[in-house]
Scaffold this motif. Structure first.
Motif, mmCIF file in Angstrom:
data_model
loop_
_atom_site.group_PDB
_atom_site.id
_atom_site.type_symbol
_atom_site.label_atom_id
_atom_site.label_comp_id
_atom_site.label_asym_id
_atom_site.label_seq_id
_atom_site.Cartn_x
_atom_site.Cartn_y
_atom_site.Cartn_z
ATOM 1 N N VAL A 72 -2.456 -19.516 -4.456
ATOM 2 C CA VAL A 72 -2.035 -18.106 -4.487
ATOM 3 C C VAL A 72 -3.236 -17.186 -4.708
ATOM 4 O O VAL A 72 -3.294 -16.086 -4.148
ATOM 5 C CB VAL A 72 -0.907 -17.862 -5.517
ATOM 6 C CG1 VAL A 72 -1.423 -17.728 -6.934
ATOM 7 C CG2 VAL A 72 -0.073 -16.648 -5.137
ATOM 8 N N ASN A 73 -4.214 -17.633 -5.472
ATOM 9 C CA ASN A 73 -5.383 -16.798 -5.733
ATOM 10 C C ASN A 73 -6.350 -16.745 -4.559
ATOM 11 O O ASN A 73 -7.311 -15.974 -4.583
ATOM 12 C CB ASN A 73 -6.090 -17.233 -7.013
ATOM 13 C CG ASN A 73 -5.357 -16.758 -8.252
ATOM 14 O OD1 ASN A 73 -4.714 -15.716 -8.244
ATOM 15 N ND2 ASN A 73 -5.443 -17.535 -9.320
ATOM 16 N N ALA A 74 -6.097 -17.524 -3.512
ATOM 17 C CA ALA A 74 -6.907 -17.435 -2.294
ATOM 18 C C ALA A 74 -6.574 -16.158 -1.525
ATOM 19 O O ALA A 74 -7.368 -15.697 -0.713
ATOM 20 C CB ALA A 74 -6.660 -18.655 -1.397
ATOM 21 N N HIS A 75 -5.416 -15.602 -1.795
ATOM 22 C CA HIS A 75 -4.977 -14.412 -1.062
ATOM 23 C C HIS A 75 -5.649 -13.169 -1.636
ATOM 24 O O HIS A 75 -5.779 -13.045 -2.849
ATOM 25 C CB HIS A 75 -3.455 -14.278 -1.137
ATOM 26 C CG HIS A 75 -2.906 -13.593 0.044
ATOM 27 N ND1 HIS A 75 -2.821 -12.234 0.139
ATOM 28 C CD2 HIS A 75 -2.451 -14.069 1.224
ATOM 29 C CE1 HIS A 75 -2.322 -11.903 1.309
ATOM 30 N NE2 HIS A 75 -2.088 -13.009 1.992
ATOM 31 N N PRO A 76 -6.067 -12.243 -0.771
ATOM 32 C CA PRO A 76 -6.727 -11.026 -1.275
ATOM 33 C C PRO A 76 -5.742 -10.084 -1.950
ATOM 34 O O PRO A 76 -4.539 -10.119 -1.684
ATOM 35 C CB PRO A 76 -7.295 -10.390 -0.007
ATOM 36 C CG PRO A 76 -6.389 -10.847 1.083
ATOM 37 C CD PRO A 76 -5.965 -12.242 0.697
ATOM 38 N N LEU A 88 -7.493 -10.224 9.565
ATOM 39 C CA LEU A 88 -6.037 -10.061 9.623
ATOM 40 C C LEU A 88 -5.505 -9.291 8.414
ATOM 41 O O LEU A 88 -4.594 -8.474 8.546
ATOM 42 C CB LEU A 88 -5.354 -11.419 9.752
ATOM 43 C CG LEU A 88 -5.586 -12.125 11.087
ATOM 44 C CD1 LEU A 88 -4.965 -13.509 11.091
ATOM 45 C CD2 LEU A 88 -5.047 -11.303 12.252
ATOM 46 N N SER A 89 -6.072 -9.530 7.233
ATOM 47 C CA SER A 89 -5.635 -8.773 6.048
ATOM 48 C C SER A 89 -5.948 -7.290 6.191
ATOM 49 O O SER A 89 -5.155 -6.447 5.774
ATOM 50 C CB SER A 89 -6.294 -9.321 4.779
ATOM 51 O OG SER A 89 -5.690 -10.523 4.392
ATOM 52 N N GLU A 109 -5.145 -0.568 -10.830
ATOM 53 C CA GLU A 109 -4.390 -0.560 -12.088
ATOM 54 C C GLU A 109 -3.216 -1.551 -12.035
ATOM 55 O O GLU A 109 -3.005 -2.338 -12.960
ATOM 56 C CB GLU A 109 -3.891 0.872 -12.324
ATOM 57 C CG GLU A 109 -2.972 1.061 -13.488
ATOM 58 C CD GLU A 109 -2.386 2.476 -13.492
ATOM 59 O OE1 GLU A 109 -1.162 2.586 -13.713
ATOM 60 O OE2 GLU A 109 -3.133 3.447 -13.267
ATOM 61 N N LEU A 110 -2.456 -1.516 -10.937
ATOM 62 C CA LEU A 110 -1.294 -2.397 -10.811
ATOM 63 C C LEU A 110 -1.709 -3.869 -10.680
ATOM 64 O O LEU A 110 -1.074 -4.750 -11.284
ATOM 65 C CB LEU A 110 -0.435 -1.981 -9.615
ATOM 66 C CG LEU A 110 0.316 -0.660 -9.785
ATOM 67 C CD1 LEU A 110 0.917 -0.207 -8.461
ATOM 68 C CD2 LEU A 110 1.384 -0.779 -10.862
ATOM 69 N N ASN A 111 -2.755 -4.139 -9.905
ATOM 70 C CA ASN A 111 -3.238 -5.519 -9.785
ATOM 71 C C ASN A 111 -3.666 -6.051 -11.142
ATOM 72 O O ASN A 111 -3.372 -7.197 -11.497
ATOM 73 C CB ASN A 111 -4.402 -5.610 -8.785
ATOM 74 C CG ASN A 111 -3.936 -5.592 -7.347
ATOM 75 O OD1 ASN A 111 -2.878 -6.110 -7.011
ATOM 76 N ND2 ASN A 111 -4.738 -4.997 -6.477
ATOM 77 N N LYS A 112 -4.371 -5.223 -11.928
ATOM 78 C CA LYS A 112 -4.813 -5.656 -13.257
ATOM 79 C C LYS A 112 -3.610 -5.943 -14.159
ATOM 80 O O LYS A 112 -3.577 -6.967 -14.845
ATOM 81 C CB LYS A 112 -5.723 -4.606 -13.889
ATOM 82 C CG LYS A 112 -6.250 -5.047 -15.262
ATOM 83 C CD LYS A 112 -7.206 -4.051 -15.864
ATOM 84 C CE LYS A 112 -7.738 -4.442 -17.215
ATOM 85 N NZ LYS A 112 -7.087 -5.465 -17.977
ATOM 86 N N PHE A 122 -1.066 -10.851 -7.278
ATOM 87 C CA PHE A 122 0.170 -10.378 -6.673
ATOM 88 C C PHE A 122 0.082 -10.602 -5.165
ATOM 89 O O PHE A 122 -0.906 -10.219 -4.537
ATOM 90 C CB PHE A 122 0.347 -8.883 -6.969
ATOM 91 C CG PHE A 122 1.467 -8.233 -6.217
ATOM 92 C CD1 PHE A 122 2.786 -8.464 -6.576
ATOM 93 C CD2 PHE A 122 1.208 -7.375 -5.151
ATOM 94 C CE1 PHE A 122 3.828 -7.854 -5.885
ATOM 95 C CE2 PHE A 122 2.237 -6.756 -4.461
ATOM 96 C CZ PHE A 122 3.550 -6.998 -4.835
ATOM 97 N N VAL A 123 1.092 -11.239 -4.598
ATOM 98 C CA VAL A 123 1.153 -11.438 -3.149
ATOM 99 C C VAL A 123 2.508 -10.960 -2.664
ATOM 100 O O VAL A 123 3.548 -11.293 -3.247
ATOM 101 C CB VAL A 123 0.958 -12.926 -2.759
ATOM 102 C CG1 VAL A 123 1.074 -13.108 -1.248
ATOM 103 C CG2 VAL A 123 -0.376 -13.456 -3.257
#
Length: 178
Positions: A72-76, A88-89, A109-112, A122-123
């Motif tokens: 999951v942490n591979a996703h930007p 693509l992202s 802020e939201l990602n943190k 978050f994905v």
């Protein structure tokens, strides 16, 4: 200046790729994740990309929680600098908004907040929605507070993203060239 669309080999070609070539294809669909690519590689051959992605979903569910975190942490992150996003992202996250600086600041802020609460990124399957439209989605997911469910949701969203990418790339490769 438009970037060239990445191409997806046929499933037959993908089945015959060596591991480094196979990893490139899986990274195109899922973002770079060697662990998942190796597991899928070991499950070949596949009759279709749908079958490959079904198998990927099964493999992800069988991974240990630490392995799932790696995937999951591979996703930007949404709102990440364009220089840190795959081609693509960048397309999926859309054009900059008129208030892009404020949107990026809010996403930081939201990602943190999300990562502080859950310990992973978050994905969400953006699916053409603007970055601003996704604020309520992440805020709701931060609020509900179930780490296991949230990890499963993020991983499922990654598979949905990979399915969408495979579908679009296959359609583009079968379109007549002008």
């Amino acid at each position: 200046m438009s970037a060239q669309q990445p191409s997806l080999p046929t499933i037959s070609e993908t089945n015959h790729l060596d591991l480094p070539g196979f990893v490139k294809v899986i990274s195109l669909l899922f973002e770079p994740t060697a662990l998942l690519a190796q597991r899928i590689h070991d499950s070949r051959p596949f009759q279709s990309y749908d079958q490959l992605l079904d198998r990927a979903s099964e493999l992800i569910k069988k991974m240990s929680p630490l392995e799932q975190l790696e995937v999951v942490n591979a996703h930007p992150r949404i709102g990440e600098s364009a220089t840190k996003l795959s081609a693509l992202s960048r397309v999926e996250q859309g054009e900059p908004a008129n208030n892009e600086d404020a949107v990026i600041a809010k996403w930081a802020e939201l990602n943190k907040a999300y990562e502080d609460k859950y310990g992973f990124r978050f994905v969400v399957f953006v699916n053409g929605r603007s970055k601003e439209c996704l604020f309520p989605v992440v805020e709701e997911r931060i609020a509900h507070g179930n780490k296991r469910k949230e990890l499963a949701t993020g991983l499922s969203e990654m598979v949905d993203i990979a399915r969408d990418r495979a579908s679009k790339l296959q359609a583009a490769s079968s379109s007549p060239k002008m």
